[in-house]
Design an enzyme around this catalytic site. Structure first.
Site, PDB file in Angstrom:
ATOM      1  N   GLY A 222       0.834  -1.197   0.000  1.00  0.00           N
ATOM      2  CA  GLY A 222       0.000   0.000   0.000  1.00  0.00           C
ATOM      3  C   GLY A 222       0.865   1.242   0.000  1.00  0.00           C
ATOM      4  O   GLY A 222       2.033   1.216   0.408  1.00  0.00           O
ATOM      5  N   CYS A 223       0.311   2.358  -0.430  1.00  0.00           N
ATOM      6  CA  CYS A 223       1.114   3.584  -0.550  1.00  0.00           C
ATOM      7  C   CYS A 223       1.588   4.081   0.810  1.00  0.00           C
ATOM      8  O   CYS A 223       2.795   4.266   1.027  1.00  0.00           O
ATOM      9  CB  CYS A 223       0.338   4.657  -1.322  1.00  0.00           C
ATOM     10  SG  CYS A 223      -1.298   5.044  -0.684  1.00  0.00           S
ATOM     11  N   HIS A 224       0.665   4.309   1.752  1.00  0.00           N
ATOM     12  CA  HIS A 224       1.074   4.748   3.086  1.00  0.00           C
ATOM     13  C   HIS A 224       2.009   3.726   3.721  1.00  0.00           C
ATOM     14  O   HIS A 224       3.012   4.080   4.349  1.00  0.00           O
ATOM     15  CB  HIS A 224      -0.147   4.943   3.993  1.00  0.00           C
ATOM     16  CG  HIS A 224      -1.089   6.013   3.556  1.00  0.00           C
ATOM     17  ND1 HIS A 224      -0.807   7.352   3.678  1.00  0.00           N
ATOM     18  CD2 HIS A 224      -2.324   5.935   2.998  1.00  0.00           C
ATOM     19  CE1 HIS A 224      -1.835   8.069   3.236  1.00  0.00           C
ATOM     20  NE2 HIS A 224      -2.766   7.231   2.808  1.00  0.00           N
TER      21      HIS A 224
ATOM     22  N   PHE B 236       7.911  10.051  -1.409  1.00  0.00           N
ATOM     23  CA  PHE B 236       7.801   9.344  -2.683  1.00  0.00           C
ATOM     24  C   PHE B 236       6.514   9.762  -3.362  1.00  0.00           C
ATOM     25  O   PHE B 236       5.755  10.575  -2.823  1.00  0.00           O
ATOM     26  CB  PHE B 236       7.859   7.821  -2.470  1.00  0.00           C
ATOM     27  CG  PHE B 236       6.861   7.290  -1.464  1.00  0.00           C
ATOM     28  CD1 PHE B 236       5.724   6.623  -1.872  1.00  0.00           C
ATOM     29  CD2 PHE B 236       7.075   7.452  -0.096  1.00  0.00           C
ATOM     30  CE1 PHE B 236       4.805   6.117  -0.953  1.00  0.00           C
ATOM     31  CE2 PHE B 236       6.171   6.958   0.836  1.00  0.00           C
ATOM     32  CZ  PHE B 236       5.032   6.295   0.405  1.00  0.00           C
TER      33      PHE B 236
END
Length: 307
Positions: A113-115, A278
């Site tokens: 996942g991004c987080h 990022f």
């Protein structure tokens, strides 16, 4: 030439993957016409014809796609939440815990996942090295661009006459039941998920994850943390930067459009800030998925990426 199918190519993650792969001479894209994108038989045929299948789908649809894939040689890279802590799946963050070799051998890869990517990049090395106890009670706050919310959120932020509340950053995940929490704890080997505060703001792409620590929480010093990151991140798309500030500020959009991830340490000897920056659609989604594919294919893992 390897055949690639993107199931869910109309979503933000799928579109970015397609954009990154469009000029790859070593790949052939399987593309379904719009009227067949949700046709089960067409999807089944495409999934089983592919050497690599990216799933850019909601969780339920991703599980369905896995069930449709019966060819044992098809490598699935799932960008949904569905399989990130599932047995038989490799967590697709090659820079930590010796996972690069696991990814290279796997046919079932769960994209982070991004987080979670930012949190894992900061905390997993500390727990692995013993600098941080697995029972540590941590907090984490995360600034993200609105493209991470998908097409509906993008439309809301880019609409004329939009709600003026969108002009300011908005905190969410208020119930502390965010979908990334299970992987954040499991991948880092923590006994407890962190207290997590995600915030979406009025910029399209970029993320900034911060984990604050008191020196008393470490079995070492802030200099030990810096030395660990410096030696830990020598290959792959995660890089340690000694001083990443922009005149005393750190913009969450600094890595927008890129597919790598920057780790830095701020604060002082007593109160420490671990920070990862990022692009939420780069190393936080599409870039990571392509990196995992490149590892499976045995080519330069940065091929086709912006680093």
């Amino acid at each position: 030439m390897k055949k690639v199918f993107i199931d869910g190519s109309a979503g933000t993650t799928g579109l970015r993957i397609h954009e990154r792969l469009a000029d790859r001479a070593d790949l052939s894209l399987i593309i379904l016409p719009d009227e067949l994108r949700k046709d089960e038989n067409a999807r089944r045929e495409a999934l089983n014809a592919a050497d690599i299948a990216f799933l850019c789908l909601p969780d339920a649809a991703a599980r369905e796609a896995v069930a449709l894939t019966t060819d044992p040689h098809t490598v699935i890279i799932d960008t949904s939440t569905a399989h990130r802590t599932a047995d038989g799946w490799t967590y697709g963050f090659p820079e930590i815990g010796g996972r690069r070799d696991q990814i290279a051998r796997s046919t079932r890869i769960a994209n982070p996942g991004c987080h979670a990517s930012g949190f894992v990049s900061l905390i997993a090395p500390l727990v692995e090295s013993g600098l941080l106890c697995k029972s540590a009670a941590l907090s984490c706050f995360s600034l993200t661009g609105y493209t991470g919310g998908g097409k509906k959120m993008i439309a809301e932020y880019e609409a004329e006459g939009r709600d003026p509340l969108l002009d300011a950053p908005r905190q969410y995940g208020l119930t502390q039941i965010h979908k990334h929490l299970p992987e954040m704890a499991a991948v880092c080997g923590l006994d407890n998920a962190p207290l997590f505060c995600p915030i979406v703001a009025d910029f399209p792409c970029g993320m900034e994850i911060t984990v604050p620590l008191f020196a008393s929480q470490l079995k070492g010093t802030v200099e030990d943390v810096k030395a660990l990151y410096r030696s830990y991140y020598v290959t792959g798309l995660v890089r340690y930067v000694e001083d990443a500030s922009e005149g005393g500020f750190l913009s969450a959009a600094a890595m927008a459009g890129r597919d790598d991830l920057q780790v830095t340490v701020a604060g002082n000897a007593d109160r420490i800030l671990l920070i990862a920056r990022f692009d939420n659609l780069g190393k936080g989604a599409s870039g990571a998925a392509i990196q995992n594919m490149n590892i499976v294919l045995g080519v330069d893992e940065a091929m086709g990426l912006c680093v």
